[in-house]
Motif scaffolding. Structure first.
Motif, PDB file in Angstrom:
ATOM      1  N   ASP A   7       0.803  -1.217   0.000  1.00  0.00           N
ATOM      2  CA  ASP A   7       0.000   0.000   0.000  1.00  0.00           C
ATOM      3  C   ASP A   7       0.845   1.281   0.000  1.00  0.00           C
ATOM      4  O   ASP A   7       0.304   2.385   0.084  1.00  0.00           O
ATOM      5  CB  ASP A   7      -0.936   0.020   1.208  1.00  0.00           C
ATOM      6  N   ILE A   8       2.167   1.125  -0.116  1.00  0.00           N
ATOM      7  CA  ILE A   8       3.040   2.295  -0.208  1.00  0.00           C
ATOM      8  C   ILE A   8       2.860   2.948  -1.577  1.00  0.00           C
ATOM      9  O   ILE A   8       2.739   2.261  -2.598  1.00  0.00           O
ATOM     10  CB  ILE A   8       4.523   1.887  -0.023  1.00  0.00           C
ATOM     11  N   PHE A   9       2.850   4.283  -1.615  1.00  0.00           N
ATOM     12  CA  PHE A   9       2.736   4.989  -2.885  1.00  0.00           C
ATOM     13  C   PHE A   9       3.833   4.520  -3.842  1.00  0.00           C
ATOM     14  O   PHE A   9       5.008   4.438  -3.472  1.00  0.00           O
ATOM     15  CB  PHE A   9       2.871   6.503  -2.676  1.00  0.00           C
ATOM     16  N   ASP A  10       3.462   4.247  -5.068  1.00  0.00           N
ATOM     17  CA  ASP A  10       4.431   3.782  -6.061  1.00  0.00           C
ATOM     18  C   ASP A  10       5.541   4.810  -6.284  1.00  0.00           C
ATOM     19  O   ASP A  10       6.672   4.443  -6.606  1.00  0.00           O
ATOM     20  CB  ASP A  10       3.732   3.485  -7.390  1.00  0.00           C
ATOM     21  N   GLY A  11       5.204   6.093  -6.107  1.00  0.00           N
ATOM     22  CA  GLY A  11       6.182   7.152  -6.317  1.00  0.00           C
ATOM     23  C   GLY A  11       7.329   7.152  -5.327  1.00  0.00           C
ATOM     24  O   GLY A  11       8.301   7.903  -5.499  1.00  0.00           O
ATOM     25  N   LEU A  12       7.238   6.305  -4.287  1.00  0.00           N
ATOM     26  CA  LEU A  12       8.288   6.229  -3.278  1.00  0.00           C
ATOM     27  C   LEU A  12       9.093   4.934  -3.354  1.00  0.00           C
ATOM     28  O   LEU A  12      10.111   4.803  -2.672  1.00  0.00           O
ATOM     29  CB  LEU A  12       7.677   6.357  -1.874  1.00  0.00           C
ATOM     30  N   LYS A  13       8.657   3.998  -4.158  1.00  0.00           N
ATOM     31  CA  LYS A  13       9.320   2.696  -4.229  1.00  0.00           C
ATOM     32  C   LYS A  13      10.408   2.675  -5.299  1.00  0.00           C
ATOM     33  O   LYS A  13      10.325   3.382  -6.306  1.00  0.00           O
ATOM     34  CB  LYS A  13       8.305   1.592  -4.544  1.00  0.00           C
ATOM     35  N   ASP A  14      11.416   1.840  -5.057  1.00  0.00           N
ATOM     36  CA  ASP A  14      12.454   1.565  -6.055  1.00  0.00           C
ATOM     37  C   ASP A  14      13.120   2.833  -6.571  1.00  0.00           C
ATOM     38  O   ASP A  14      13.291   3.027  -7.778  1.00  0.00           O
ATOM     39  CB  ASP A  14      11.865   0.768  -7.231  1.00  0.00           C
ATOM     40  N   LYS A  46      -0.666   4.935   1.219  1.00  0.00           N
ATOM     41  CA  LYS A  46      -1.790   5.655   0.623  1.00  0.00           C
ATOM     42  C   LYS A  46      -3.077   5.487   1.421  1.00  0.00           C
ATOM     43  O   LYS A  46      -3.979   6.342   1.347  1.00  0.00           O
ATOM     44  CB  LYS A  46      -1.991   5.214  -0.819  1.00  0.00           C
ATOM     45  N   LEU A  47      -3.183   4.416   2.228  1.00  0.00           N
ATOM     46  CA  LEU A  47      -4.379   4.217   3.052  1.00  0.00           C
ATOM     47  C   LEU A  47      -4.372   5.089   4.298  1.00  0.00           C
ATOM     48  O   LEU A  47      -5.390   5.233   4.974  1.00  0.00           O
ATOM     49  CB  LEU A  47      -4.494   2.745   3.457  1.00  0.00           C
ATOM     50  N   SER A  48      -3.228   5.690   4.606  1.00  0.00           N
ATOM     51  CA  SER A  48      -3.131   6.547   5.783  1.00  0.00           C
ATOM     52  C   SER A  48      -3.951   7.818   5.644  1.00  0.00           C
ATOM     53  O   SER A  48      -4.356   8.414   6.643  1.00  0.00           O
ATOM     54  CB  SER A  48      -1.665   6.918   6.044  1.00  0.00           C
ATOM     55  N   CYS A  49      -4.183   8.239   4.422  1.00  0.00           N
ATOM     56  CA  CYS A  49      -4.921   9.488   4.213  1.00  0.00           C
ATOM     57  C   CYS A  49      -6.333   9.431   4.793  1.00  0.00           C
ATOM     58  O   CYS A  49      -6.894  10.460   5.181  1.00  0.00           O
ATOM     59  CB  CYS A  49      -4.959   9.823   2.727  1.00  0.00           C
ATOM     60  N   ALA A  50      -6.901   8.233   4.889  1.00  0.00           N
ATOM     61  CA  ALA A  50      -8.234   8.080   5.473  1.00  0.00           C
ATOM     62  C   ALA A  50      -8.182   7.979   6.987  1.00  0.00           C
ATOM     63  O   ALA A  50      -9.225   7.988   7.653  1.00  0.00           O
ATOM     64  CB  ALA A  50      -8.912   6.836   4.900  1.00  0.00           C
ATOM     65  N   GLN A  51      -6.968   7.896   7.557  1.00  0.00           N
ATOM     66  CA  GLN A  51      -6.809   7.707   8.995  1.00  0.00           C
ATOM     67  C   GLN A  51      -6.376   8.972   9.729  1.00  0.00           C
ATOM     68  O   GLN A  51      -6.340   8.987  10.964  1.00  0.00           O
ATOM     69  CB  GLN A  51      -5.766   6.613   9.248  1.00  0.00           C
ATOM     70  N   ASP A  77       0.659  14.057  -4.786  1.00  0.00           N
ATOM     71  CA  ASP A  77       0.814  15.117  -5.784  1.00  0.00           C
ATOM     72  C   ASP A  77       2.253  15.133  -6.292  1.00  0.00           C
ATOM     73  O   ASP A  77       3.115  15.841  -5.775  1.00  0.00           O
ATOM     74  CB  ASP A  77       0.456  16.467  -5.153  1.00  0.00           C
ATOM     75  N   GLU A  78       2.520  14.335  -7.322  1.00  0.00           N
ATOM     76  CA  GLU A  78       3.881  14.239  -7.835  1.00  0.00           C
ATOM     77  C   GLU A  78       4.348  15.545  -8.462  1.00  0.00           C
ATOM     78  O   GLU A  78       5.554  15.818  -8.517  1.00  0.00           O
ATOM     79  CB  GLU A  78       3.990  13.091  -8.837  1.00  0.00           C
ATOM     80  N   SER A  79       3.430  16.383  -8.931  1.00  0.00           N
ATOM     81  CA  SER A  79       3.839  17.670  -9.506  1.00  0.00           C
ATOM     82  C   SER A  79       4.443  18.574  -8.436  1.00  0.00           C
ATOM     83  O   SER A  79       5.363  19.356  -8.711  1.00  0.00           O
ATOM     84  CB  SER A  79       2.650  18.358 -10.178  1.00  0.00           C
ATOM     85  N   TYR A  80       3.930  18.467  -7.195  1.00  0.00           N
ATOM     86  CA  TYR A  80       4.518  19.228  -6.088  1.00  0.00           C
ATOM     87  C   TYR A  80       5.913  18.705  -5.783  1.00  0.00           C
ATOM     88  O   TYR A  80       6.870  19.473  -5.650  1.00  0.00           O
ATOM     89  CB  TYR A  80       3.632  19.108  -4.853  1.00  0.00           C
ATOM     90  N   PHE A  81       6.037  17.404  -5.682  1.00  0.00           N
ATOM     91  CA  PHE A  81       7.332  16.833  -5.323  1.00  0.00           C
ATOM     92  C   PHE A  81       8.340  16.898  -6.463  1.00  0.00           C
ATOM     93  O   PHE A  81       9.527  16.660  -6.247  1.00  0.00           O
ATOM     94  CB  PHE A  81       7.158  15.416  -4.795  1.00  0.00           C
TER      95      PHE A  81
END
Length: 399
Positions: free
Chosen positions: A138-145, A339-344, A358-362
């Motif tokens: 469930d980790i954002f794909d933008g942070l993996k590898d 990504k599931l943390s946003c609901a928590q 928001d990959e455009s921000y990062f």
């Protein structure tokens, strides 16, 4: 800085390595240019019973047990559920984290990008078996590898979260509100003596980032890839800035107190410092300047010779679970990795505020990356300054 020859040696070795995939099995390892190797270390094959404790090195605010604020506690539930007692050591800098991990006394570390590669190439951390971490999916794909948490196609950690190194200022003193890093590099600043900066060689990248926009003729494309001319320009800018610096900070509590007292009114900061300063009723705010910012994407990594590997894996899975990752993201002030943390989150706008997906921000944030002699911007016709050179220059900058 808390540095020693052990991690400096690792940096010098890493400085001639490429970050590109170059073979190697799924246990890590593999050859780099010149025959230098990434140490081959086996990852944990299966989870066993917890060993009763886990020794952690972390950034401040990442391992909270209610002692800072009784309502902020994701350690106690972990200890109750797993039987693994958490022993945490807060490190002020990435250099300190590397040094501590080299002692062999710690199982897990929350490494930023300017530490992770040193730990990987130094043989201090092991590849992570992500199949043993249920929440990894469930980790954002933008942070993996990414180049700082994977080498040779092998994951060396579990992404924790990310954020920018922001510009903090006293709202009652600094008017109008700053919008550019030029505010901290202005030689005629009215706040001379009350400007602050992060006390680390990696701060050279902040100067390089500013020069990318203010002096485009230098041709800087990546603030962590500086040839001789670019590096000299960044160092010169920082030596000039030194005249206006009241104090450099590495201990977050000292920066909170400096802004509260008014000894510092403008400078680089982390969102957790902004949060704590506000909690202490200091009139502060923070912005992402027009040039963008440096930043961090932190990774939980397991020691190569962890004494408590099972508790270490249980901790890594817990800290990126939806509820715990949401709690630490809100407390620290960062975008969660799960990504599931946003609901928590208690604040339902937290993930929007911190641009979690928001990959455009990062795209405006240059994550801390270990500078290498082989330029990380892809240039092959020049040699870039490696972290050892950055460390030497930082000593000269501070005088």
């Amino acid at each position: 800085m808390r540095a020693d020859s052990r991690w400096t040696t690792a940096v010098l070795v890493a400085g001639v390595l490429t970050l590109a995939a170059c073979g190697g099995g799924d246990e890590g390892g593999g050859s780099g240019p010149g025959g230098l190797s990434v140490p081959r270390i086996e990852k944990l094959a299966a989870l066993g019973a917890g060993e009763g404790e886990v020794n952690i090195v972390s950034w401040a605010g990442y391992v909270e047990d209610g002692s800072t604020d009784k309502t902020v506690d994701w350690v106690s539930p972990f200890e109750s559920e797993t039987g693994c007692k958490v022993n945490n050591k807060v490190a002020a800098t990435s250099d300190e984290m590397v040094t501590l991990m080299k002692t062999g006394e710690y199982d897990v570390v929350s490494a930023s990008g300017d530490a992770s590669l040193r730990l990987i190439y130094g043989g201090d951390v092991a590849p992570v078996n992500t199949g043993l971490i249920a929440n990894y999916k469930d980790i954002f794909d933008g942070l993996k590898d990414k180049p700082w948490n994977a080498v040779n196609g092998v994951a060396y950690g579990v992404p924790h979260g990310r954020g920018a190194n922001v510009l903090m200022y006293r709202t009652d003193i600094v008017k109008p509100a700053p919008t550019s890093w030029g505010a901290v590099f202005d030689p005629d600043s009215p706040f001379k003596g009350r400007i602050t900066a992060y006390d680390s060689p990696i701060y050279i990248a902040d100067a390089a980032l500013y020069l990318m926009k203010s002096k485009p003729d230098l041709g800087i494309k990546n603030p962590y890839a500086l040839d001789d001319t670019q590096f000299d320009a960044a160092v010169a800018l920082l030596k000039e800035q030194n005249k206006a610096i009241g104090e450099y900070w590495a201990d977050y509590t000292k920066e909170v107190q400096a802004f509260k007292a008014g000894n510092s009114v403008l400078g680089t900061s982390w969102q957790v410092i902004v949060n704590l300063a506000k909690a202490d009723r200091a009139p502060v705010e923070a912005v992402l300047p027009s040039e963008g910012a440096t930043g961090w994407s932190d990774t939980w990594m397991i020691a190569a010779k962890a004494a408590h590997p099972n508790c270490g894996y249980l901790w890594m899975n817990h800290i990126v679970s939806p509820r715990a990752n949401a709690a630490v993201a809100e407390w620290f002030g960062e975008a969660p990795a799960n990504k599931l943390s946003c609901a928590q989150t208690v604040d339902k706008n937290h993930c929007t505020t911190f641009h979690a997906d928001d990959e455009s921000y990062f795209d405006q944030v240059w994550y801390w990356t270990t500078p290498l002699a082989q330029c990380v911007d892809g240039r092959t016709d020049v040699t870039c300054k490696d972290y050892a050179a950055w460390t030497q220059a930082w000593t000269a900058i501070k005088g």
